[in-house]
Design a protein around this motif. Structure first.
Motif, PDB file in Angstrom:
ATOM      1  N   GLN A   4      35.062   4.445  20.229  1.00  0.00           N
ATOM      2  CA  GLN A   4      34.746   5.265  21.402  1.00  0.00           C
ATOM      3  C   GLN A   4      35.071   4.506  22.675  1.00  0.00           C
ATOM      4  O   GLN A   4      34.811   3.303  22.786  1.00  0.00           O
ATOM      5  CB  GLN A   4      33.265   5.634  21.421  1.00  0.00           C
ATOM      6  N   PHE A   6      34.442   4.736  26.822  1.00  0.00           N
ATOM      7  CA  PHE A   6      33.631   5.354  27.869  1.00  0.00           C
ATOM      8  C   PHE A   6      34.426   5.383  29.172  1.00  0.00           C
ATOM      9  O   PHE A   6      34.944   4.345  29.598  1.00  0.00           O
ATOM     10  CB  PHE A   6      32.338   4.566  28.082  1.00  0.00           C
ATOM     11  N   GLY A  27      33.060   1.469  24.115  1.00  0.00           N
ATOM     12  CA  GLY A  27      31.614   1.673  24.006  1.00  0.00           C
ATOM     13  C   GLY A  27      30.907   0.508  23.340  1.00  0.00           C
ATOM     14  O   GLY A  27      29.719   0.288  23.551  1.00  0.00           O
ATOM     15  N   ASP A  79      27.208   1.531  24.279  1.00  0.00           N
ATOM     16  CA  ASP A  79      26.999   2.784  23.542  1.00  0.00           C
ATOM     17  C   ASP A  79      25.601   2.922  22.958  1.00  0.00           C
ATOM     18  O   ASP A  79      25.222   3.989  22.489  1.00  0.00           O
ATOM     19  CB  ASP A  79      28.068   2.979  22.459  1.00  0.00           C
ATOM     20  N   GLY A  83      25.176   7.439  27.299  1.00  0.00           N
ATOM     21  CA  GLY A  83      26.079   8.410  26.694  1.00  0.00           C
ATOM     22  C   GLY A  83      26.698   9.253  27.788  1.00  0.00           C
ATOM     23  O   GLY A  83      26.444   9.043  28.983  1.00  0.00           O
ATOM     24  N   VAL A 104      28.715   7.801  33.402  1.00  0.00           N
ATOM     25  CA  VAL A 104      29.564   7.983  32.227  1.00  0.00           C
ATOM     26  C   VAL A 104      30.124   9.396  32.328  1.00  0.00           C
ATOM     27  O   VAL A 104      29.449  10.375  32.055  1.00  0.00           O
ATOM     28  CB  VAL A 104      28.784   7.796  30.910  1.00  0.00           C
ATOM     29  N   VAL A 107      33.201  10.494  27.099  1.00  0.00           N
ATOM     30  CA  VAL A 107      33.330   9.588  25.965  1.00  0.00           C
ATOM     31  C   VAL A 107      34.518  10.100  25.163  1.00  0.00           C
ATOM     32  O   VAL A 107      34.541  11.255  24.730  1.00  0.00           O
ATOM     33  CB  VAL A 107      32.048   9.551  25.111  1.00  0.00           C
TER      34      VAL A 107
END
Length: 181
Positions: A4, A6, A27, A79, A83, A104, A107
């Motif tokens: 992931q 961000f 993340g 992470d 989120g 954020v 994602v």
């Protein structure tokens, strides 16, 4: 599971012209690594203490004396504490008190052909270290812009280089991030 990434919007509070960066960060980065991303993205030198505040909890380098109740940023993954849509704060230099608002924005799934972190865009040059926080930065910009300002020569000599407060190069920031993070 794919990695992931961000997408963070980092905005320096209380300064004009605006200073903001949009960065892509894994993340799995610890908050310590995120600290370095913000440092290089804004143009700081990592000369001072810092902390993150996320949902009312303070993270940073723990104080061995215990005066500042900080959770260890080395043990905290991005992470695990934020989120998509999360908002949090990063404060750098407890004397000058530079507050950064972080959001954020998204994602994403990592692009296997991309190296992270990456600076997508932004605006404004980061203020120089030890200028005195937002009020000192405003004084510096006012003095540099006006050759008749009583602090013009002293501020120009202190800075020791030209300063365009609107200058920003996301490619240069991405290169720094990839080398140093």
């Amino acid at each position: 599971m794919p990695r992931q990434i961000f997408q963070l919007q980092v905005s320096l509070a209380g300064v004009r012209p605006p200073v903001r960066r949009r960065v892509l960060v894994p993340g799995g980065y610890t908050l310590d690594r995120l600290h370095r991303v913000v440092q290089y993205a804004v143009g700081w030198q990592n000369c001072h203490l810092h902390s993150f505040e996320i949902d009312g909890v303070q993270y940073g380098v723990p104080d061995p004396v215990g005066e500042l109740p900080l959770r260890d940023e080395l043990d905290t993954r991005l992470d695990a504490v934020v989120g998509k849509g999360s908002r949090f704060r990063y404060t750098y230099d407890f004397g000058d008190w530079w507050e950064h608002d972080l959001v954020v924005e998204d994602v994403l799934t990592a692009d296997p052909d991309e190296r992270y972190p990456v600076c997508l865009d932004g605006e404004g040059a980061g203020p120089p270290e030890d200028v005195g926080g937002p009020p000192g930065y405003r004084l510096l910009l006012d003095a540099l812009a006006d050759p008749l300002h009583p602090e013009h020569d002293a501020m120009r000599d202190w800075l020791g280089r030209p300063l365009d407060p609107t200058a920003f190069d996301p490619g240069r920031v991405s290169t720094l991030l990839r080398r140093l993070c």
